[in-house]
Design a protein around this motif. Structure first.
Motif, short mmCIF file in Angstrom:
data_model
loop_
_atom_site.label_atom_id
_atom_site.label_comp_id
_atom_site.label_asym_id
_atom_site.label_seq_id
_atom_site.Cartn_x
_atom_site.Cartn_y
_atom_site.Cartn_z
N LYS A 1 26.23 27.80 -58.38
CA LYS A 1 25.29 26.70 -58.19
C LYS A 1 24.43 26.51 -59.45
N LYS A 2 23.88 25.33 -59.60
CA LYS A 2 23.00 25.05 -60.74
C LYS A 2 21.63 25.65 -60.49
N SER B 1 26.27 33.17 -59.47
CA SER B 1 26.30 32.04 -58.55
C SER B 1 26.82 30.83 -59.30
N GLU C 1 19.35 23.64 -58.21
CA GLU C 1 19.69 23.73 -56.80
C GLU C 1 19.16 25.02 -56.20
#
Length: 243
Positions: free
Chosen positions: A177-178, A175, A181
């Motif tokens: 995303k962090k 992913s 998050e």
């Protein structure tokens, strides 16, 4: 964001007739206001634009079959190769084309032009079915496509370079995303940050050592000393609820 039928619904409209697409978007907006449902719509002018929009996570697509730049059937074929779960409702002016769409697991088809009463009926039916499944999953989009990750199969998340690696029953998924998050999106599920670089699903925890967590499949992941107490408290509550 965990999808449980209570989050915002993302609906795509893919049609090369701009006037019709705009009208349909307005009717969906009317439905959202009347029903109190949070809906975000995104317009696509042809099938190619739709399949290239990897960063947009859609729950439902209104897909016109007859388009000059990649028709709806070809777009549906490519979508299904990457995503088996997104719902598709075909739009067409000819019934014979709509029937062909069922090969791609379409929810239904609508003959154009569309009236609001028909749209409302379709959205009511779709939402009821969607919510009834009590979906508990996250959507991950990366260079390989769009992935639905059921939380019941997600063992843990690990910081990986500048991304996050999701370890699942069927393999690993990256992913973009962090971690923070993703953690925020899983706050209603039984996941806990056991280390700065790890987020673990309590369902898969077998036992906790001094500075490690042993999962049910025998895999070991680290636990930091500052987080150990909180992990033990959460795990005790989780196990207690199931005894």
């Amino acid at each position: 964001m965990i999808h449980r039928g209570i989050a915002m619904y993302n609906i795509g409209i893919c049609d090369d007739e701009q006037a019709f697409a705009t009208e349909l978007e307005e009717m969906i907006g009317q439905y959202a206001r009347e029903s109190g449902t949070e809906i975000r719509t995104t317009l696509f002018c042809n099938g190619r634009e739709l399949i290239e929009s990897e960063k947009i996570e859609l729950d439902l697509i209104f897909l016109d079959i007859q388009m000059d730049v990649m028709n709806g059937l070809e777009a549906a074929k490519r979508i299904r190769a990457k995503d088996e779960k997104v719902s598709i409702i075909f739009l067409t002016s000819l019934t014979k084309y709509a029937l062909a769409g069922y090969e791609y697991q379409a929810v239904n088809y609508i003959i154009k032009p569309i009236k609001y009463v028909r749209l409302k009926r379709e959205l009511d039916r779709w939402l009821e079915s969607y919510r009834r499944e009590d979906r508990k999953y996250i959507l991950v989009t990366n260079e390989d496509g769009r992935h639905r990750v059921d939380l019941s199969t997600l063992h843990y998340l690990e910081t990986y370079n500048r991304n996050v690696k999701l370890h699942t029953d069927s393999g690993d998924i990256i992913s973009y995303k962090k971690m923070k998050e993703l953690e925020a999106g899983l706050e209603d599920a039984h996941f806990i940050r056991c280390h700065s670089g790890y987020l673990v699903n309590l369902f898969f925890v077998k036992r906790v050592g001094k500075l490690e967590i042993i999962l049910t499949d025998g895999e070991t992941i680290p636990i930091s000393q500052p987080k150990r107490k909180l992990v033990m408290e959460k795990l005790t509550d989780y196990w207690g609820d199931r005894l």
